[in-house]
Design a protein around this motif. Structure first.
Motif, PDB file in Angstrom:
ATOM      1  N   ILE A   1       8.802 -14.391  -1.186  1.00  0.00           N
ATOM      2  CA  ILE A   1       7.648 -13.581  -1.608  1.00  0.00           C
ATOM      3  C   ILE A   1       7.921 -12.124  -1.247  1.00  0.00           C
ATOM      4  CG2 ILE A   1       5.150 -13.279  -1.329  1.00  0.00           C
ATOM      5  CD1 ILE A   1       5.077 -16.153  -0.131  1.00  0.00           C
ATOM      6  N   ASP A   2       7.524 -11.209  -2.093  1.00  0.00           N
ATOM      7  CA  ASP A   2       7.646  -9.792  -1.760  1.00  0.00           C
ATOM      8  C   ASP A   2       6.885  -9.530  -0.444  1.00  0.00           C
ATOM      9  OD1 ASP A   2       8.126  -6.869  -2.554  1.00  0.00           O
ATOM     10  OD2 ASP A   2       5.953  -6.961  -2.213  1.00  0.00           O
ATOM     11  N   THR A   3       7.524  -8.842   0.498  1.00  0.00           N
ATOM     12  CA  THR A   3       6.945  -8.686   1.838  1.00  0.00           C
ATOM     13  C   THR A   3       5.584  -7.978   1.814  1.00  0.00           C
ATOM     14  OG1 THR A   3       9.208  -8.523   2.677  1.00  0.00           O
ATOM     15  CG2 THR A   3       7.443  -7.968   4.211  1.00  0.00           C
ATOM     16  N   VAL A   4       5.490  -6.924   1.012  1.00  0.00           N
ATOM     17  CA  VAL A   4       4.221  -6.190   0.940  1.00  0.00           C
ATOM     18  C   VAL A   4       3.112  -7.099   0.400  1.00  0.00           C
ATOM     19  CG1 VAL A   4       3.023  -4.327  -0.300  1.00  0.00           C
ATOM     20  CG2 VAL A   4       5.250  -3.896   0.781  1.00  0.00           C
ATOM     21  N   GLU A   5       3.474  -7.851  -0.647  1.00  0.00           N
ATOM     22  CA  GLU A   5       2.539  -8.799  -1.241  1.00  0.00           C
ATOM     23  C   GLU A   5       2.115  -9.843  -0.198  1.00  0.00           C
ATOM     24  OE1 GLU A   5       0.126  -9.675  -4.006  1.00  0.00           O
ATOM     25  OE2 GLU A   5       1.523  -8.002  -4.194  1.00  0.00           O
ATOM     26  N   ALA A   6       3.077 -10.332   0.561  1.00  0.00           N
ATOM     27  CA  ALA A   6       2.798 -11.360   1.575  1.00  0.00           C
ATOM     28  C   ALA A   6       1.856 -10.817   2.655  1.00  0.00           C
ATOM     29  CB  ALA A   6       4.104 -11.854   2.202  1.00  0.00           C
ATOM     30  N   ILE A   7       2.107  -9.590   3.104  1.00  0.00           N
ATOM     31  CA  ILE A   7       1.239  -9.003   4.137  1.00  0.00           C
ATOM     32  C   ILE A   7      -0.195  -8.888   3.613  1.00  0.00           C
ATOM     33  CG2 ILE A   7       0.737  -6.890   5.455  1.00  0.00           C
ATOM     34  CD1 ILE A   7       3.805  -6.473   5.638  1.00  0.00           C
ATOM     35  N   ARG A   8      -0.311  -8.448   2.367  1.00  0.00           N
ATOM     36  CA  ARG A   8      -1.664  -8.314   1.780  1.00  0.00           C
ATOM     37  C   ARG A   8      -2.362  -9.671   1.712  1.00  0.00           C
ATOM     38  NH1 ARG A   8       0.331  -4.459  -2.737  1.00  0.00           N
ATOM     39  NH2 ARG A   8       0.254  -2.445  -1.676  1.00  0.00           N
ATOM     40  N   MET A   9      -1.605 -10.703   1.327  1.00  0.00           N
ATOM     41  CA  MET A   9      -2.221 -12.038   1.237  1.00  0.00           C
ATOM     42  C   MET A   9      -2.610 -12.557   2.616  1.00  0.00           C
ATOM     43  SD  MET A   9      -0.407 -14.224  -1.798  1.00  0.00           S
ATOM     44  CE  MET A   9       1.295 -13.846  -1.463  1.00  0.00           C
ATOM     45  N   VAL A  10      -1.749 -12.331   3.605  1.00  0.00           N
ATOM     46  CA  VAL A  10      -2.054 -12.784   4.968  1.00  0.00           C
ATOM     47  C   VAL A  10      -3.342 -12.132   5.447  1.00  0.00           C
ATOM     48  CG1 VAL A  10      -1.302 -12.626   7.390  1.00  0.00           C
ATOM     49  CG2 VAL A  10       0.323 -13.341   5.611  1.00  0.00           C
ATOM     50  N   ARG A  11      -3.462 -10.837   5.196  1.00  0.00           N
ATOM     51  CA  ARG A  11      -4.677 -10.113   5.585  1.00  0.00           C
ATOM     52  C   ARG A  11      -5.897 -10.671   4.859  1.00  0.00           C
ATOM     53  NH1 ARG A  11      -4.343  -5.059   8.158  1.00  0.00           N
ATOM     54  NH2 ARG A  11      -6.584  -5.162   7.863  1.00  0.00           N
ATOM     55  N   ASP A  12      -5.715 -10.884   3.548  1.00  0.00           N
ATOM     56  CA  ASP A  12      -6.821 -11.374   2.729  1.00  0.00           C
ATOM     57  C   ASP A  12      -7.236 -12.787   3.160  1.00  0.00           C
ATOM     58  OD1 ASP A  12      -8.532 -10.719   0.455  1.00  0.00           O
ATOM     59  OD2 ASP A  12      -7.591 -12.449  -0.513  1.00  0.00           O
ATOM     60  N   ALA A  13      -6.269 -13.536   3.716  1.00  0.00           N
ATOM     61  CA  ALA A  13      -6.545 -14.898   4.176  1.00  0.00           C
ATOM     62  C   ALA A  13      -7.004 -14.906   5.632  1.00  0.00           C
ATOM     63  CB  ALA A  13      -5.298 -15.767   4.005  1.00  0.00           C
ATOM     64  N   GLY A  14      -7.395 -13.729   6.140  1.00  0.00           N
ATOM     65  CA  GLY A  14      -7.952 -13.649   7.490  1.00  0.00           C
ATOM     66  C   GLY A  14      -6.929 -13.741   8.602  1.00  0.00           C
ATOM     67  N   GLY A  15      -5.652 -13.518   8.279  1.00  0.00           N
ATOM     68  CA  GLY A  15      -4.600 -13.669   9.279  1.00  0.00           C
ATOM     69  C   GLY A  15      -4.088 -12.348   9.815  1.00  0.00           C
ATOM     70  N   VAL A  16      -3.189 -12.471  10.789  1.00  0.00           N
ATOM     71  CA  VAL A  16      -2.539 -11.320  11.419  1.00  0.00           C
ATOM     72  C   VAL A  16      -1.045 -11.399  11.083  1.00  0.00           C
ATOM     73  CG1 VAL A  16      -1.833 -10.399  13.666  1.00  0.00           C
ATOM     74  CG2 VAL A  16      -4.211 -11.067  13.282  1.00  0.00           C
ATOM     75  N   ALA A  17      -0.492 -10.278  10.585  1.00  0.00           N
ATOM     76  CA  ALA A  17       0.915 -10.265  10.152  1.00  0.00           C
ATOM     77  C   ALA A  17       1.799  -9.512  11.142  1.00  0.00           C
ATOM     78  CB  ALA A  17       1.018  -9.631   8.771  1.00  0.00           C
ATOM     79  N   VAL A  18       2.866 -10.172  11.548  1.00  0.00           N
ATOM     80  CA  VAL A  18       3.827  -9.573  12.483  1.00  0.00           C
ATOM     81  C   VAL A  18       5.228  -9.722  11.903  1.00  0.00           C
ATOM     82  CG1 VAL A  18       4.880  -9.804  14.783  1.00  0.00           C
ATOM     83  CG2 VAL A  18       2.388 -10.023  14.530  1.00  0.00           C
ATOM     84  N   LEU A  19       5.974  -8.652  11.872  1.00  0.00           N
ATOM     85  CA  LEU A  19       7.330  -8.693  11.331  1.00  0.00           C
ATOM     86  C   LEU A  19       8.261  -9.366  12.341  1.00  0.00           C
ATOM     87  CD1 LEU A  19       8.972  -7.707   8.867  1.00  0.00           C
ATOM     88  CD2 LEU A  19       9.464  -5.626  10.180  1.00  0.00           C
TER      89      LEU A  19
END
Ligand code: AMP
Ligand code: ZN
Ligand code: FE
Ligand code: FE
Length: 290
Positions: free
Chosen positions: A182-200
């Motif tokens: 998955i495109d990383t930027v897209e993935a971060i946006r989805m994680v946020r939208d799904a109520g999650g916290v994104a860490v590289l």
């Protein structure tokens, strides 16, 4: 709340938490229950289960951690890609029923099967291995190169996973194939939208030619990245300071974790950890029950 002390009655050390572990639901070799027992025996305060691209182990992890007197954080290591660079994204506490994310993860897991099958087909020209020895019928675990490595080890070609990775499973090998990410930027946006916290994950891993560039971090922060995993066994020490400075300047959180894979990798559970302040900050803002 962020200065909790270890509960084993022996040590007055502050509690530590391991934010990156893999189980048999992806390419680890131990169950979430076994990880819980080991984490308790090490005196950890809790751990996050971050199998690749799946939530499969969450329920077992939650129950086992609770039984062992540990805190638990449901997580995942998502297979993503930013401008051609394979980039692993840790996602904590996402809502597992989020439509877009669920669909994207299903696509990643399906692609992994097709890719592994094709790598096995290529390898079978020179090695006596078959798909069935890599992925048993009905298996729901997220399949990856480590499982191909196991088949090669079982057949006697290599001593362990690492030896197979250094040779035929390496990206430079003629047997190697990339998998959909998955495109990383897209993935971060989805994680946020799904109520999650994104860490590289491991942004300075030595398997790459260089660390993730600060200019890339700018883009990921813009998309909603919360933190970077700087204290990780595979990060190259000399690449860390520039990332640490960036984190400081941009209010990015810094995490530490072992990336434990059971017997599948030398990484030891709890060899790198995060403090309670980081653990609490993540748990305070995630959607999924923990
Ligand atoms: P894949 O996602 O199928 O491309 O496989 C990459 C995964 O293999 C990584 O996420 C690690 O979990 C694991 N891995 C990478 N290098 C090694 C190694 N040397 N030994 C064991 N496992 C490894
Ligand atoms: Zn892995
Ligand atoms: Fe990773
Ligand atoms: Fe990992």
């Amino acid at each position: 709340m962020s200065t909790r002390l270890r509960a084993d009655g022996i040590s007055s050390q502050p509690m530590r938490f391991d934010l990156h572990t893999h189980s048999v639901h992806s390419d680890g070799t131990t169950t979430p229950t076994e990880i819980s027992h080991l984490a308790a025996s090490l005196g950890l305060g809790g751990f996050a289960l971050t199998d690749h691209d799946t939530t499969e182990g969450w329920e077992e992890g939650r129950v086992a951690a609770s039984a062992a007197g540990l805190e638990f954080l449901p997580g995942m290591e998502i297979t993503t890609k930013h401008e051609g660079r394979s980039t692993h994204l840790l996602a904590y506490g996402i809502d597992p029923s989020h439509d877009d994310l669920t669909a994207a993860l299903a696509r990643v897991r399906e692609s992994r099967v097709g890719r592994a099958r094709e790598m096995v087909r290529r390898l079978a020209a020179d090695f006596d291995i078959v798909w069935e020895s890599v992925n048993a019928e009905g298996s729901v675990r997220t399949v990856g190169r480590p499982h191909i490595a196991d088949a090669l080890v079982d057949a006697g070609y290599f001593a362990d996973r690492s030896a197979a990775f250094a040779d035929v499973l390496h990206p430079g090998s003629a047997y190697y194939l990339p998998t959909y990410a998955i495109d990383t930027v897209e993935a971060i946006r989805m994680v946020r939208d799904a109520g999650g916290v994104a860490v590289l994950a491991h942004p300075a891993a030595g398997r790459h030619r260089r660390a993730v560039d600060p200019s890339v971090l700018e883009i990921l922060v813009e998309a909603g990245l919360w933190g970077i995993e700087l204290d990780h066994p595979e990060n190259r020490r000399e690449w860390i300071p520039v990332l640490a400075d960036f984190a400081d300047a941009h209010g990015l959180h810094v995490t530490g974790a072992s990336d434990y894979h059971g017997a599948g990798k030398p990484n030891r559970l709890g060899e790198h950890t995060s403090p309670a302040a980081i653990w609490d900050a993540i748990r305070a803002q995630v959607a999924a029950p923990h």
